[in-house]
Design an enzyme around this catalytic site. Structure first.
Site, PDB file in Angstrom:
ATOM      1  N   ILE A  97      28.682 -67.317  10.146  1.00 39.50           N
ATOM      2  CA  ILE A  97      28.978 -66.412  11.258  1.00 39.50           C
ATOM      3  C   ILE A  97      30.427 -66.709  11.611  1.00 39.50           C
ATOM      4  O   ILE A  97      30.743 -67.831  12.020  1.00 39.50           O
ATOM      5  CB  ILE A  97      28.114 -66.650  12.514  1.00 39.50           C
ATOM      6  CG1 ILE A  97      26.650 -66.286  12.278  1.00 39.50           C
ATOM      7  CG2 ILE A  97      28.654 -65.827  13.682  1.00 39.50           C
ATOM      8  CD1 ILE A  97      25.769 -66.452  13.513  1.00 39.50           C
ATOM      9  N   TYR A  98      31.277 -65.736  11.426  1.00 40.97           N
ATOM     10  CA  TYR A  98      32.697 -65.911  11.750  1.00 40.97           C
ATOM     11  C   TYR A  98      33.186 -64.724  12.552  1.00 40.97           C
ATOM     12  O   TYR A  98      32.850 -63.576  12.242  1.00 40.97           O
ATOM     13  CB  TYR A  98      33.544 -66.059  10.476  1.00 40.97           C
ATOM     14  CG  TYR A  98      33.386 -67.404   9.818  1.00 40.97           C
ATOM     15  CD1 TYR A  98      34.066 -68.515  10.304  1.00 40.97           C
ATOM     16  CD2 TYR A  98      32.551 -67.567   8.729  1.00 40.97           C
ATOM     17  CE1 TYR A  98      33.913 -69.757   9.713  1.00 40.97           C
ATOM     18  CE2 TYR A  98      32.397 -68.807   8.126  1.00 40.97           C
ATOM     19  CZ  TYR A  98      33.080 -69.893   8.624  1.00 40.97           C
ATOM     20  OH  TYR A  98      32.932 -71.120   8.045  1.00 40.97           O
ATOM     21  N   ASN A 136      33.256 -79.045  14.342  1.00 41.43           N
ATOM     22  CA  ASN A 136      33.299 -77.704  14.921  1.00 41.43           C
ATOM     23  C   ASN A 136      32.433 -77.679  16.188  1.00 41.43           C
ATOM     24  O   ASN A 136      31.350 -77.105  16.225  1.00 41.43           O
ATOM     25  CB  ASN A 136      32.834 -76.661  13.895  1.00 41.43           C
ATOM     26  CG  ASN A 136      33.115 -75.242  14.335  1.00 41.43           C
ATOM     27  OD1 ASN A 136      33.447 -74.980  15.486  1.00 41.43           O
ATOM     28  ND2 ASN A 136      32.964 -74.312  13.406  1.00 41.43           N
ATOM     29  N   TYR A 143      25.222 -72.956  18.848  1.00 40.71           N
ATOM     30  CA  TYR A 143      23.889 -73.036  18.257  1.00 40.71           C
ATOM     31  C   TYR A 143      22.916 -73.792  19.157  1.00 40.71           C
ATOM     32  O   TYR A 143      21.746 -73.404  19.295  1.00 40.71           O
ATOM     33  CB  TYR A 143      23.946 -73.653  16.856  1.00 40.71           C
ATOM     34  CG  TYR A 143      24.653 -72.740  15.880  1.00 40.71           C
ATOM     35  CD1 TYR A 143      24.204 -71.446  15.656  1.00 40.71           C
ATOM     36  CD2 TYR A 143      25.793 -73.165  15.206  1.00 40.71           C
ATOM     37  CE1 TYR A 143      24.856 -70.590  14.782  1.00 40.71           C
ATOM     38  CE2 TYR A 143      26.456 -72.315  14.323  1.00 40.71           C
ATOM     39  CZ  TYR A 143      25.983 -71.031  14.118  1.00 40.71           C
ATOM     40  OH  TYR A 143      26.636 -70.189  13.263  1.00 40.71           O
ATOM     41  N   LYS A 145      23.024 -73.894  22.390  1.00 39.86           N
ATOM     42  CA  LYS A 145      22.725 -72.959  23.481  1.00 39.86           C
ATOM     43  C   LYS A 145      21.647 -71.963  23.057  1.00 39.86           C
ATOM     44  O   LYS A 145      20.854 -71.503  23.870  1.00 39.86           O
ATOM     45  CB  LYS A 145      24.012 -72.215  23.886  1.00 39.86           C
ATOM     46  CG  LYS A 145      23.839 -71.232  25.018  1.00 39.86           C
ATOM     47  CD  LYS A 145      25.114 -70.474  25.281  1.00 39.86           C
ATOM     48  CE  LYS A 145      25.177 -69.367  24.270  1.00 39.86           C
ATOM     49  NZ  LYS A 145      26.147 -68.345  24.438  1.00 39.86           N
TER      50      LYS A 145
END
Length: 173
Positions: A97-98, A136, A143, A145
């Site tokens: 996911i970017y 990161n 993630y 959260k």
């Protein structure tokens, strides 16, 4: 507020996919890695040849997040034997996911994540898993959260540098 929608990526989009893949990866990781390792990773893992093969794989799914006709980010999911590690038929992997820096904080990542969650539920998978670089912190927080918990660690090779990824899982049932 700009309307953002998600659409599936097709083979015709491979050049756009390469551009967004390389740009977002560079924006995310260039500050903490050598230029040599970054160049090697981009060349080997985000080439047109490699992305074309991934798009042709029926067990890999790609989605673009689009805002005002501009690609804001993308998502790559893997199922079955296309998963990078676990290869569990009852799981779905979020491999990437970017989101472009200019769209961060505008819920683009959350929208892509919700697409992954919806896909996992449609396929009746038992859990979603992913690997995220231990440095990161922003992604790890995102993630966590969303309910992911660490279950293991593995080595991710960026160029010639061996880095540690935290493997995280979200049970769905």
């Amino acid at each position: 507020m700009e309307q953002i929608f998600v659409r599936e990526v097709t083979l015709a989009d491979v050049e756009t996919l390469q551009q967004i893949s390389q740009r977002t990866f560079y924006e995310t990781f260039a500050g903490k890695n050598t230029a040599e390792d970054m160049a090697k990773y981009l060349e080997e893992n985000l080439s047109l040849h490699r992305l074309t093969a991934e798009l042709e794989d029926a067990n890999s799914l790609f989605y673009f997040a689009v805002s005002s006709d501009k690609i804001a980010g993308y998502l790559k999911l893997n199922i079955g034997q296309s998963q990078t590690e676990l290869k569990d038929v009852n799981a779905l992997e979020i491999e990437r996911i970017y989101v472009l820096k200019e769209f961060q904080g505008k819920r683009v990542g959350q929208l892509l994540y919700e697409t992954a969650l919806q896909t996992a539920r449609q396929r009746q998978t038992e859990y979603i898993w992913l690997g995220v670089w231990e440095e990161n912190h922003k992604a790890i927080s995102f993630y966590e959260k969303n309910g992911f918990v660490e279950f293991s660690r593995h080595i991710f090779k960026l160029g010639n540098d061996e880095q540690t990824d935290i493997m995280m899982k979200l049970p769905l049932q």
